[in-house]
Design a protein around this motif. Structure first.
Motif, PDB file in Angstrom:
ATOM      1  N   SER A  10     -10.906 -15.437  -7.886  1.00 12.27           N
ATOM      2  CA  SER A  10      -9.564 -15.822  -8.295  1.00 12.27           C
ATOM      3  C   SER A  10      -8.635 -14.746  -7.756  1.00 12.27           C
ATOM      4  O   SER A  10      -8.937 -13.560  -7.832  1.00 12.27           O
ATOM      5  N   LEU A  11      -7.516 -15.136  -7.218  1.00 13.45           N
ATOM      6  CA  LEU A  11      -6.599 -14.195  -6.590  1.00 13.45           C
ATOM      7  C   LEU A  11      -5.212 -14.381  -7.184  1.00 13.45           C
ATOM      8  O   LEU A  11      -4.720 -15.505  -7.296  1.00 13.45           O
ATOM      9  N   GLN A  12      -4.599 -13.266  -7.559  1.00 10.03           N
ATOM     10  CA  GLN A  12      -3.245 -13.322  -8.107  1.00 10.03           C
ATOM     11  C   GLN A  12      -2.509 -12.062  -7.705  1.00 10.03           C
ATOM     12  O   GLN A  12      -3.066 -10.972  -7.732  1.00 10.03           O
ATOM     13  N   PHE A  13      -1.259 -12.204  -7.274  1.00 10.37           N
ATOM     14  CA  PHE A  13      -0.435 -11.044  -6.950  1.00 10.37           C
ATOM     15  C   PHE A  13       1.020 -11.405  -7.196  1.00 10.37           C
ATOM     16  O   PHE A  13       1.367 -12.571  -7.328  1.00 10.37           O
ATOM     17  N   GLY A  14       1.839 -10.385  -7.285  1.00  9.64           N
ATOM     18  CA  GLY A  14       3.246 -10.573  -7.623  1.00  9.64           C
ATOM     19  C   GLY A  14       4.077 -11.081  -6.460  1.00  9.64           C
ATOM     20  O   GLY A  14       3.562 -11.424  -5.393  1.00  9.64           O
ATOM     21  N   SER A  15       5.360 -11.117  -6.683  1.00  8.18           N
ATOM     22  CA  SER A  15       6.311 -11.518  -5.642  1.00  8.18           C
ATOM     23  C   SER A  15       7.476 -10.540  -5.626  1.00  8.18           C
ATOM     24  O   SER A  15       8.628 -10.927  -5.501  1.00  8.18           O
ATOM     25  N   GLU A  16       7.138  -9.248  -5.744  1.00 10.21           N
ATOM     26  CA  GLU A  16       8.176  -8.216  -5.793  1.00 10.21           C
ATOM     27  C   GLU A  16       8.552  -7.702  -4.408  1.00 10.21           C
ATOM     28  O   GLU A  16       9.637  -7.183  -4.225  1.00 10.21           O
ATOM     29  N   SER A  17       7.654  -7.806  -3.451  1.00  3.96           N
ATOM     30  CA  SER A  17       7.956  -7.275  -2.122  1.00  3.96           C
ATOM     31  C   SER A  17       7.989  -8.407  -1.098  1.00  3.96           C
ATOM     32  O   SER A  17       7.448  -9.492  -1.324  1.00  3.96           O
ATOM     33  N   GLU A  18       8.601  -8.114   0.040  1.00  7.33           N
ATOM     34  CA  GLU A  18       8.673  -9.094   1.129  1.00  7.33           C
ATOM     35  C   GLU A  18       7.277  -9.456   1.599  1.00  7.33           C
ATOM     36  O   GLU A  18       7.001 -10.611   1.919  1.00  7.33           O
ATOM     37  N   GLN A  19       6.363  -8.481   1.631  1.00 10.10           N
ATOM     38  CA  GLN A  19       4.985  -8.746   2.059  1.00 10.10           C
ATOM     39  C   GLN A  19       4.295  -9.719   1.111  1.00 10.10           C
ATOM     40  O   GLN A  19       3.612 -10.647   1.559  1.00 10.10           O
ATOM     41  N   GLU A  20       4.450  -9.515  -0.181  1.00  9.67           N
ATOM     42  CA  GLU A  20       3.836 -10.414  -1.153  1.00  9.67           C
ATOM     43  C   GLU A  20       4.420 -11.822  -1.055  1.00  9.67           C
ATOM     44  O   GLU A  20       3.680 -12.806  -1.124  1.00  9.67           O
ATOM     45  N   SER A  55     -21.462   0.895   2.293  1.00  9.45           N
ATOM     46  CA  SER A  55     -21.402   0.643   0.845  1.00  9.45           C
ATOM     47  C   SER A  55     -20.957   1.868   0.054  1.00  9.45           C
ATOM     48  O   SER A  55     -20.526   1.755  -1.084  1.00  9.45           O
ATOM     49  N   ARG A  56     -21.046   3.048   0.643  1.00  8.83           N
ATOM     50  CA  ARG A  56     -20.625   4.275  -0.046  1.00  8.83           C
ATOM     51  C   ARG A  56     -19.166   4.628   0.239  1.00  8.83           C
ATOM     52  O   ARG A  56     -18.653   5.604  -0.283  1.00  8.83           O
ATOM     53  N   CYS A  57     -18.541   3.837   1.068  1.00 10.70           N
ATOM     54  CA  CYS A  57     -17.152   4.096   1.446  1.00 10.70           C
ATOM     55  C   CYS A  57     -16.226   3.853   0.253  1.00 10.70           C
ATOM     56  O   CYS A  57     -16.319   2.834  -0.419  1.00 10.70           O
ATOM     57  N   LYS A  58     -15.348   4.816   0.014  1.00 19.54           N
ATOM     58  CA  LYS A  58     -14.332   4.634  -1.020  1.00 19.54           C
ATOM     59  C   LYS A  58     -13.197   3.820  -0.409  1.00 19.54           C
ATOM     60  O   LYS A  58     -12.636   4.181   0.623  1.00 19.54           O
ATOM     61  N   ILE A  59     -12.868   2.717  -1.022  1.00 19.07           N
ATOM     62  CA  ILE A  59     -11.849   1.822  -0.477  1.00 19.07           C
ATOM     63  C   ILE A  59     -10.501   2.168  -1.092  1.00 19.07           C
ATOM     64  O   ILE A  59     -10.333   2.176  -2.306  1.00 19.07           O
ATOM     65  N   GLU A  60      -9.549   2.498  -0.220  1.00 21.95           N
ATOM     66  CA  GLU A  60      -8.177   2.776  -0.626  1.00 21.95           C
ATOM     67  C   GLU A  60      -7.260   1.865   0.166  1.00 21.95           C
ATOM     68  O   GLU A  60      -7.340   1.823   1.385  1.00 21.95           O
ATOM     69  N   VAL A  61      -6.420   1.155  -0.518  1.00 24.99           N
ATOM     70  CA  VAL A  61      -5.451   0.301   0.150  1.00 24.99           C
ATOM     71  C   VAL A  61      -4.073   0.828  -0.187  1.00 24.99           C
ATOM     72  O   VAL A  61      -3.714   0.931  -1.361  1.00 24.99           O
ATOM     73  N   LYS A  62      -3.327   1.207   0.832  1.00 25.54           N
ATOM     74  CA  LYS A  62      -1.970   1.698   0.626  1.00 25.54           C
ATOM     75  C   LYS A  62      -1.012   0.544   0.856  1.00 25.54           C
ATOM     76  O   LYS A  62      -1.054  -0.102   1.892  1.00 25.54           O
ATOM     77  N   VAL A  63      -0.172   0.316  -0.104  1.00 28.23           N
ATOM     78  CA  VAL A  63       0.779  -0.783  -0.039  1.00 28.23           C
ATOM     79  C   VAL A  63       2.156  -0.226   0.235  1.00 28.23           C
ATOM     80  O   VAL A  63       2.633   0.668  -0.462  1.00 28.23           O
ATOM     81  N   ASP A  64       2.801  -0.742   1.251  1.00 31.28           N
ATOM     82  CA  ASP A  64       4.159  -0.338   1.599  1.00 31.28           C
ATOM     83  C   ASP A  64       5.124  -1.062   0.670  1.00 31.28           C
ATOM     84  O   ASP A  64       5.021  -2.267   0.477  1.00 31.28           O
ATOM     85  N   SER A  65       6.042  -0.331   0.095  1.00 36.42           N
ATOM     86  CA  SER A  65       6.985  -0.926  -0.836  1.00 36.42           C
ATOM     87  C   SER A  65       7.964  -1.876  -0.165  1.00 36.42           C
ATOM     88  O   SER A  65       8.635  -2.642  -0.827  1.00 36.42           O
TER      89      SER A  65
END
Length: 120
Positions: A10-20, A55-65
């Motif tokens: 299930s996927l849900q995200f906001g609509s606060e940014s142009e990307q979203e 599988s040991r990789c730490k996943i970081e996702v940086k989101v541009d405002s």
């Protein structure tokens, strides 16, 4: 989660940014064909970031405002100019409306912009 040989999420995200908003609008237009686009997009992302397959990789996702310094400066200038236009004409004497006011405005805006560094 994998169930009956299929991955289900299930996927849900906001609509606060142009990307979203752009992503949300595209998914809306895709109707029941979202899965193939999501799979293709994620595989392209994995190709660009092969370390994610570890599988040991730490996943970081940086989101541009969606706001850069230039955009914020434009917004601040527009708000300040709007506020100045709203001031009653009688409160501004003819003497104070010249270069002195422009200099003060520039100084105030510069000070506000310098304070933006605190948020970066």
């Amino acid at each position: 989660m994998k169930k009956d040989g299929k991955y289900r999420y299930s996927l849900q995200f906001g609509s606060e940014s142009e990307q979203e908003i752009r992503a949300g609008e595209l998914l809306e237009r895709l109707g029941n064909k979202k899965s193939s686009v999501i799979v293709a997009a994620l595989n392209d992302y994995i190709v660009a970031h092969p370390e994610l397959e570890n599988s040991r990789c730490k996943i970081e996702v940086k989101v541009d405002s969606g706001y850069n310094r230039e955009t914020i400066e434009e917004i601040i200038r527009a708000v300040v100019e709007e506020r100045l236009r709203e001031l009653p004409a009688k409160s501004l004497s003819a003497e104070s409306c010249g270069q002195e006011t422009a200099d003060i405005l520039e100084e105030d805006v510069a000070q506000m912009l310098d304070n933006l560094d605190l948020f970066q």
